[in-house]
Design an enzyme around this catalytic site. Structure first.
Site: not given
Ligand code: PLP
Lengths: 395, 258
Positions: B48, B59
C-alpha cells in the site's frame, strides 16, 4: 409573536447535502456515531421537554435574549444606521454558548460522559468547558499551539472551568489542526465521548444541527428589528470562520429582502479564494493548492484562521442568496478600535471583521439600515492588540 | 471479476498461509523505489503506497510526520504515480490516500491514473460506505479495486453491507483509534476478524495497531492476514535505510509463516 420558521433555509437532504455541499466524509469508525447523533438530535428536537430544558438554560443561565443595540455615534460617522445583535453579552462572551448548551444536553441524553472540542479563539472551548462544568461532564479541548499563545486568557479560563486543554502541534498549529486532533480523539473515544463541534461544519448532521441551535439568535433579531424598525434591515452582516454566527443571523432573514453578507479574513477566505474540496467531514469551498493539499490560513483572528467554511455557506454563495467579502487584518484592527472608542463596546476580533467591511463600504451603504452580528466580546483580544499597537508605537 | 489484490490474497489463503500487506508513505525520500522493491522481496503480498495529504485524520503521529516530510520534499500524487509506473514490483500495489486528493484531480481521472501506473487497489479512509458511490463507479470503470474499511463500531448489518461493496479485501480496523503502534494487541482486533470472517468470503485483513510480528500472528489467527503500517514507516524514518525496512518486513513474514 412567532415570526418565522426560517422558510428560506432548508434542511439538507438525507445524505446531509445542501445542494452540492456537505456529506459525511469521516472514517468508517465514526459513521455509526454520526447516524446515531442524527437520530438522537431529531428525537430531542421533537421532544418538548428537551426544548424546554434548553430554552430554560438559554434564558436563565446564558442570559438570552441578547439585546439589539443602536449605535448612534458610529451611525453618524458612517452615514448608515447600524444595529448590533449583542451576542457578546451572552454568558461566556459569545454566540458559541447557544450551540454548546444544545449539544451538551443532547450528549447527556445520549449517555455520553465526555465532551471533546476544538477551539480557535478559545470561545468555543470556554463555552464547552462551561457546559461540561454545569452538567458534570469530562471535557477535553484541542487548541493549536499558535492560538494557545495568542489567546492565553481563554486557555486559563478553560482550565479554571475544569477542562483539559491539549495543544495541537501539527501543521499550521491553528484551528484546522485542532480539528484534526479532536477528530483523532473522537475516533478513539467514540463510545463514551461526544464531539462537540463548534461551528456549522463537519459531517452531517453537524452543519444542520449547529445551525438549528443558533437559529435562536436569528429569530430574536428578526422580532427585535420588527419592533425597532417596523421592518427588516436592508443588510445583515456577520463574520465567517466556519460560519455559525453568520448562519444563525442569516436564518432569521433568509426569507426577507435583506442582503446577507458574510465577511471572511483575507488570509482565510474559503469562499473568496477556495474551490470545492473535502476536509473535516464535508465538501465545501476550501483553500487548497493545485494538488488538493489544504492551505494554511493566515489571520490575526484565531477564530477565523481557517481555510474552509461550513457547507451551507458554500450553498448560499453558489445560489447567490448570500455573498462573501473579505477584509484585511489592518482594517480589522481599525474597526476594533473604532467601535471601542465610539460606542464603548470592545468587540472580539472576529466580529470586528463584519464592522470593518461596513466601515469600508460606507459609501455604498449610505442611508441603509445595517444589522451586524456582534458575535463576541473583545476581552480575550486585548492583550494581542496591546502588543501589536505597542510594537507599532501606537498604544 | 476480481483484481490483482484479491487474487494475490486468495492465493495466499488457498495455500494455507496468512497475508502480509505493508503500508509505506510514498516518495518519503530518494530511497522510495529501492524501498518498494525491498519490501516486495522481503515477502509482502501487497504494498500500500500512501499518497500524503495535509490533513490525515485517520493517522497517528508517525504517519503524520512521514506525510509532512514527504510533502516538504515535494511529493505530489502525479510524481508518486509516475515513479510507480516505472517500477516492476512483482506484487500488486494499492494506494492509500484521502478523499480530497482523488476529488481534486477528479475521481475518474484519479482512478484512471492509478490504473495507468499499474496500481490495482485504492483505500480512502475518510470515505465511509455512504459516500462510496461516486468513487466506486469511477474505480470500477478503471478496473481499480476499492478496498473499504470495516470498523468495530459497525453492527453486523453494516459490516455486511461494507463487505459487499469492498473489493480486493476487507480492511478490518483493529481498534478504536488512529494508526499507530500499541504495546498490546487490542482484543477488538481478533473480535472484528472473527465477525468479518462470519460475514464474508473476501480476504479479511486486520490493520491499525499491529506493531510487532507477535501481534501480527495473533491478529492473523482469526482472519486471513494483517496490514502493517506505522512500524514500517517508523523504520523508514530511521537511518536504517531500505535494508532495515526489508529486515523488519522479513520478521513479519517469517512470524506469519511459522
Ligand atoms: C466571537 C466569535 N465570532 C465568530 C467566530 C467564528 O466562528 P463562526 O464562523 O462559526 O461563527 C468565533 C470563533 O472562535 C468567535 O469566537
Amino acid at each position: 409573536m412567532e415570526l418565522n420558521e426560517n422558510e428560506a433555509l432548508k434542511p439538507p437532504d438525507a445524505s446531509g447535502r445542501f445542494g452540492d455541499f456537505g456529506g459525511r466524509f469521516v472514517p468508517e469508525t465514526l459513521m455509526p456515531a454520526c447516524l446515531e447523533l442524527e437520530k438522537a438530535f431529531n428525537e430531542a428536537w421533537a421532544d418538548p421537554s428537551f426544548r424546554k430544558q434548553l430554552d430554560d438554560l438559554l434564558a436563565d443561565y446564558a442570559g438570552r435574549p441578547s439585546p439589539l443595540t443602536d449605535c448612534p455615534n458610529l451611525s453618524e460617522l458612517l452615514g448608515c444606521r447600524i444595529l448590533l445583535k449583542r451576542e457578546d453579552l451572552n454568558h461566556t462572551g459569545s454566540h458559541k454558548i447557544n450551540n454548546v448548551l444544545g449539544q451538551a444536553l443532547l450528549a447527556q441524553r445520549m449517555g455520553k460522559t465526555r465532551l471533546v472540542a476544538e477551539t480557535g479563539a478559545g470561545q468555543h472551548g470556554v463555552a464547552t468547558a462551561t457546559a461540561a462544568a454545569l452538567l458534570g461532564m469530562e471535557c477535553c479541548v484541542y487548541m493549536g499551539e499558535v492560538d494557545v499563545e495568542r489567546q492565553k486568557l481563554n486557555v486559563f479560563r478553560m482550565r479554571l472551568l475544569g477542562a483539559e486543554v491539549r495543544t495541537a502541534l501539527s501543521g499550521s498549529r491553528t484551528l484546522k489542526d485542532a480539528i484534526n486532533e479532536a477528530m483523532r480523539d473522537w475516533v478513539a473515544t467514540v463510545e463514551d465521548s461526544h464531539y462537540c463541534l463548534g461551528s456549522v461544519m463537519g459531517p452531517h448532521p453537524y452543519p444542520w444541527m449547529v445551525r438549528t441551535f443558533h437559529e435562536v439568535l436569528g429569530s430574536e433579531a428578526r422580532s427585535q428589528c420588527q419592533e425597532r424598525l417596523g421592518t427588516t434591515p436592508d443588510v445583515v452582516v456577520a463574520c465567517v470562520g466556519g460560519g455559525s454566527n453568520a448562519i444563525g443571523i442569516f436564518s432569521g432573514f433568509a426569507d426577507s429582502p435583506a442582503d446577507l453578507v458574510g465577511v471572511e479574513p483575507a488570509g482565510g477566505a474559503a469562499v473568496g479564494r477556495g474551490v470545492p474540496g473535502v476536509v473535516h467531514g464535508s465538501r465545501s469551498f476550501l483553500m487548497q493548492d493545485e494538488f488538493g493539499q489544504v492551505l494554511e490560513a493566515e489571520s490575526i483572528s484565531a477564530g477565523l484562521d481557517y481555510p474552509g467554511v461550513g457547507p451551507e455557506h458554500s450553498f448560499l454563495a453558489a445560489s447567490g442568496r448570500a455573498r462573501y467579502e473579505s477584509v484585511t487584518d489592518t482594517e480589522v484592527v481599525e474597526a476594533f478600535q473604532l467601535l471601542s472608542r465610539l460606542e464603548g463596546i470592545i468587540p472580539a476580533l472576529e466580529p470586528a471583521h463584519a464592522l470593518a467591511w461596513v466601515s469600508r463600504e460606507r459609501a455604498s451603504l449610505a442611508g441603509k439600515t445595517v444589522l451586524i452580528n456582534l458575535s463576541g466580546r473583545g476581552d480575550k483580544d486585548v492583550d494581542q492588540i496591546l502588543e501589536l499597537l505597542e510594537k507599532e508605537g501606537r498604544a | 471479476m476480481s483484481g490483482a489484490v484479491e487474487e494475490a490474497l486468495r492465493a495466499r489463503r488457498e495455500a494455507g498461509g496468512k497475508s502480509l500487506v505493508i503500508y509505506m508513505t510514498g516518495a518519503l525520500d530518494d530511497d522510495f523505489e529501492t524501498t518498494v522493491l525491498a519490501v516486495a522481496a522481503a515477502g509482502a503480498d501487497v504494498i500500500e503506497i500512501g499518497i500524503p495529504f495535509s490533513d490525515p485524520v485517520m493517522d497517528g503521529p508517525v504517519i503524520q510526520e512521514a506525510n509532512e516530510k514527504a510533502l516538504k520534499g515535494g511529493a505530489t500524487p502525479a510524481n508518486i504515480l509516475s515513479r510507480l509506473e516505472r517500477l516492476d514490483v512483482g506484487v500488486p500495489l494499492a494506494v492509500m490516500t484521502y478523499y480530497n486528493i482523488a476529488a481534486h484531480m477528479g475521481l475518474e481521472r484519479f482512478a484512471q491514473s492509478l490504473a495507468k501506473a499499474g496500481v490495482s487497489g485504492c483505500i480512502l479512509p475518510d470515505m465511509p460506505l455512504e459516500e462510496t458511490a461516486d468513487w466506486a463507479a469511477a474505480a470500477d470503470a478503471a478496473g481499480v479495486e476499492t478496498i473499504l474499511l470495516a470498523a468495530p463500531t459497525g453492527d453486523d448489518e453494516r459490516l455486511t453491507a461494507v463487505c459487499e461493496r469492498s473489493r480486493g479485501f476487507i480492511y478490518g480496523v483493529g481498534l478504536l483509534g488512529v494508526t499507530g503502534v500499541r504495546s498490546e494487541l487490542a482484543s477488538s482486533a481478533t473480535e472484528i476478524a472473527r465477525r468479518l470472517k462470519n460475514l464474508t468470503d473476501l480476504p479479511v485483513l486486520i490493520g491499525v495497531g499491529i506493531g510487532t510480528p507477535e501481534q501480527a500472528v495473533e491478529a492473523a489467527a482469526a482472519g486471513d492476514g494483517v496490514v502493517v503500517g506505522t512500524a514500517v514507516v517508523e523504520r523508514m524514518l530511521s537511518p536504517e535505510g531500505p535494508e532495515g525496512v526489508a529486515a523488519l518486513v522479513k520478521d513479519f513474514r517469517e512470524a506469519l509463516n511459522a
